[in-house]
Design a protein around this motif. Sequence first.
Motif, short mmCIF file in Angstrom:
data_model
loop_
_atom_site.label_atom_id
_atom_site.label_comp_id
_atom_site.label_asym_id
_atom_site.label_seq_id
_atom_site.Cartn_x
_atom_site.Cartn_y
_atom_site.Cartn_z
N GLY A 73 0.82 -1.20 0.00
CA GLY A 73 0.00 0.00 0.00
C GLY A 73 0.86 1.25 0.00
O GLY A 73 1.86 1.33 0.71
N ARG A 92 -4.02 -0.36 -2.24
CA ARG A 92 -4.48 -1.33 -1.24
C ARG A 92 -5.54 -2.27 -1.81
O ARG A 92 -5.47 -3.49 -1.63
N LEU A 93 -6.51 -1.70 -2.49
CA LEU A 93 -7.59 -2.53 -3.04
C LEU A 93 -7.06 -3.47 -4.12
O LEU A 93 -7.44 -4.66 -4.16
N THR A 96 -4.84 -6.34 -2.66
CA THR A 96 -5.67 -7.28 -1.91
C THR A 96 -6.49 -8.15 -2.85
O THR A 96 -6.59 -9.37 -2.66
N ASN A 115 -3.82 -9.54 6.35
CA ASN A 115 -3.79 -8.34 5.53
C ASN A 115 -3.64 -7.13 6.44
O ASN A 115 -4.34 -7.01 7.45
N SER A 117 -4.17 -3.61 7.97
CA SER A 117 -5.24 -2.63 8.09
C SER A 117 -4.68 -1.54 9.00
O SER A 117 -3.45 -1.38 9.09
N VAL A 154 -10.67 4.54 3.44
CA VAL A 154 -9.66 3.61 2.90
C VAL A 154 -9.63 2.32 3.71
O VAL A 154 -9.68 1.22 3.17
N TRP A 158 -10.78 -1.29 2.38
CA TRP A 158 -9.67 -2.25 2.36
C TRP A 158 -10.10 -3.56 3.04
O TRP A 158 -9.89 -4.65 2.49
N GLU A 159 -10.71 -3.44 4.21
CA GLU A 159 -11.16 -4.64 4.92
C GLU A 159 -12.31 -5.32 4.18
O GLU A 159 -12.38 -6.56 4.15
#
Length: 320
Positions: A73, A92-93, A96, A115, A117, A154, A158-159
Amino acid sequence: MRILLPGGNGHLGALLAKAFNAAGHQATVLSRSPERALSRQPHPWRVLHWDGCSQGDWTEELHQSDVVINLAGRSVNCRYTQANRGAILHSRLNSTAAIGEAIRLSPTPPRLWMNASTATIYRHSFDHPMDEATGEIGGGEPGAPRRWDFSIEVATRWEEAFFQAPLPATRRIALRSAIVMSEDARGPFALLSQVVRLGLGGRNGSGKQFVSWVHQADFVRAIEFLIEHQELDGVVNIAAPHPLPNSAFMQALREAWGVSIGLPATAWMLELATFFLRTETELLLKSRRVVPGRLLEAGFPFHFSHWEDAAKDLVRKLRE
């Protein structure tokens, strides 16, 4: 174990790769610039190329890995311009999504995917600690500038991207990490120490905002603990159990360095300084009162629960 570290050529990746290597595990880092990563500092673990958004030769390494820890990221230590916002979010997206797709297609998927966060996902909080069960996701709270909502957006998206893919054979943990303090010259502790030693280490703003942190040793040990404890999944806060107000945080750091003077910085001074340094005041003024509820419930023993002890240990390491 074989451990894959996408985006692992930064501060946290180096901490983990070094620890895993010392413990006899095989760590492999994925980097967009492996040549630069290797030239920065020689190390025994492998560094492979990936673009952070698509499938490629790196997936062969994933097929052979027991654990994947994604740290990829773009840094948030920048001004939140439109271009930087896009890079922060999509880096980030996209990474992932690429890892999730590789795991979905893998004939031998890893048994655990962690991952990165951030503890910044919780609201600007003074009134009570934020654990995984009772913590409130931030956004739009009184007293917080609206531009701070971006980091929460974000973290939330992301999660969501991390947990959305059905991966029945792979346990998943989102690491809501506080600021990791280490003696690494690239880390935040070295920067804060430089400020303190220049006599500028007073409170930031009101000094009432809480600082959540975790010592490097406990960060690494927490990751190892989560690997071993197969009953843990979902979101986990990686933070020391005793966050403290910024004024007390800076005082303890001054005392660890033996510095008696620390000039305070008002909010407007920080706004001006961060403008010229091309970063945001959120990193200094947002109140993060985050506690590691799930780690404590699972019996994780922190070596550094209090900032005073952690600061003294890190100062000693830097001096050595």
